[in-house]
Enzyme design. Sequence first.
Site, PDB file in Angstrom:
ATOM      1  N   ASP A 203       0.833  -1.205   0.000  1.00 33.83           N
ATOM      2  CA  ASP A 203       0.000   0.000   0.000  1.00 33.83           C
ATOM      3  C   ASP A 203       0.870   1.258   0.000  1.00 33.83           C
ATOM      4  O   ASP A 203       1.847   1.341   0.743  1.00 33.83           O
ATOM      5  CB  ASP A 203      -0.891   0.051   1.240  1.00 33.83           C
ATOM      6  CG  ASP A 203      -1.861  -1.123   1.302  1.00 33.83           C
ATOM      7  OD1 ASP A 203      -2.201  -1.659   0.237  1.00 33.83           O
ATOM      8  OD2 ASP A 203      -2.267  -1.496   2.424  1.00 33.83           O
TER       9      ASP A 203
ATOM     10  N   ASP B 245      -0.288  -3.339  -4.468  1.00 35.59           N
ATOM     11  CA  ASP B 245      -1.597  -3.534  -3.857  1.00 35.59           C
ATOM     12  C   ASP B 245      -2.372  -2.221  -3.946  1.00 35.59           C
ATOM     13  O   ASP B 245      -2.440  -1.618  -5.000  1.00 35.59           O
ATOM     14  CB  ASP B 245      -1.453  -4.030  -2.416  1.00 35.59           C
ATOM     15  CG  ASP B 245      -2.728  -4.660  -1.878  1.00 35.59           C
ATOM     16  OD1 ASP B 245      -3.765  -4.609  -2.566  1.00 35.59           O
ATOM     17  OD2 ASP B 245      -2.701  -5.199  -0.761  1.00 35.59           O
TER      18      ASP B 245
ATOM     19  N   ASP C  18      -5.490   2.454   1.655  1.00 37.74           N
ATOM     20  CA  ASP C  18      -6.270   1.400   2.301  1.00 37.74           C
ATOM     21  C   ASP C  18      -6.543   1.706   3.765  1.00 37.74           C
ATOM     22  O   ASP C  18      -5.668   2.231   4.482  1.00 37.74           O
ATOM     23  CB  ASP C  18      -5.533   0.058   2.207  1.00 37.74           C
ATOM     24  CG  ASP C  18      -5.715  -0.616   0.861  1.00 37.74           C
ATOM     25  OD1 ASP C  18      -6.221   0.047  -0.073  1.00 37.74           O
ATOM     26  OD2 ASP C  18      -5.354  -1.803   0.735  1.00 37.74           O
TER      27      ASP C  18
ATOM     28  N   ARG D  14     -11.790  -0.317  -7.266  1.00 38.41           N
ATOM     29  CA  ARG D  14     -11.636   0.156  -5.886  1.00 38.41           C
ATOM     30  C   ARG D  14     -11.359   1.653  -5.811  1.00 38.41           C
ATOM     31  O   ARG D  14     -10.296   2.093  -5.405  1.00 38.41           O
ATOM     32  CB  ARG D  14     -10.545  -0.608  -5.138  1.00 38.41           C
ATOM     33  CG  ARG D  14     -10.779  -2.105  -5.067  1.00 38.41           C
ATOM     34  CD  ARG D  14      -9.750  -2.785  -4.180  1.00 38.41           C
ATOM     35  NE  ARG D  14      -9.973  -4.234  -4.132  1.00 38.41           N
ATOM     36  CZ  ARG D  14      -9.268  -5.074  -3.373  1.00 38.41           C
ATOM     37  NH1 ARG D  14      -8.293  -4.600  -2.605  1.00 38.41           N
ATOM     38  NH2 ARG D  14      -9.527  -6.354  -3.390  1.00 38.41           N
TER      39      ARG D  14
END
Length: 366
Positions: free
Chosen positions: A160, A189, A193, A242
Amino acid sequence: MKRTPAWRIPAVVAALAVVSTTGVVLTTSQASAAGTATGYATQNGGTTGGAGGRTVHASTGTQIHQALCARPNTSTPITIEVEGTVNHGNTSKVSGDGCDTSDDVIELKRVSNITIIGVGRGAVFDQLGIHIRESSNIIIQNVTVRNVKKSGSPTSNGGDAIGMEKDVRNVWVDHATLEASGGEDEGHDGLFDMKNNTRYVTLSYSILRNSGRGGLIGSSESDTSNGYVTFHHNLYQNIDSRTPLLRGGDAHMYNNHYVGLVKSGINSRAGAHAKVDNNYFRDSKDVLGTFYTNELGYWQVGGNVYDNVTWSSEGSENHPAGPDPRSNTTVNIPYNYDLDRADCVPGIVSRTAGDDTGLAESDGSC
């Protein structure tokens, strides 16, 4: 909400500096992040970062850790001005009363009242992420974080760019550029997040691009303790999905520009509630709905522009909001905010988002 005109660019106060024995430059000013927090980061007591504390200048990850560790305790306010490239080669674990750090990642763990702000020629966190865990009242402003990996070499922070997990409260990330050079197959990734009880977060005036995953709120269908997150005046560009993925909780997306979303966009699921106001979606697919699950989420929409957006058909584990998105819930927003017209959003975001815009903000003009 009081606006800062785009031509009025807040600045960090110049200050007389001295060099400590650790090589960290300590300034005599008490400069803090420019502007004030917005959105959900204003709730739960607000987000002020290191305001009122000492200001430290750092050019390496180790110096950032040294600044944190030199504090008398883990809650002593501090502003860390960063200039230069922070990478694996210059980021080492440091010990002290004010920190809990690790090698090869900027670790904000069990700490509070911290601002990290890029100054001068800019701050680039290259292939090295920022990890916030069990912490509160954090501001990250005017930085680039790029090409963080969870596999391959080098690796950092679970892949992340900015990751928050476990009992995190009140984080404001502003005027940041978060980018990758591919998706999970290339070792990356998420860009932004939030997991395991992370709440009261705002991401504003930032760029998220060239990644398989923009970010998530909740790591699984059972991780629904997160939420109260605001996204405004951000650019999401060339992202597979996302933007974000929301599992449970409330989120507010307004005045964002979404371009080139390949598979899906705002994915509200597992009982989540998303308020989606005056955004501009362009050249994208399935920009809003519940995807890859039958655990449905909800949304309230208004004032959005859908420009060359395509929609898939309703089916098992695929529940797009379009082609004619309608509200299926009501989301109450507890803070004041001003909406720019959706058709003005691409121009406003192009002038104000990212780490190299002088912290410019919308003045409400098109």
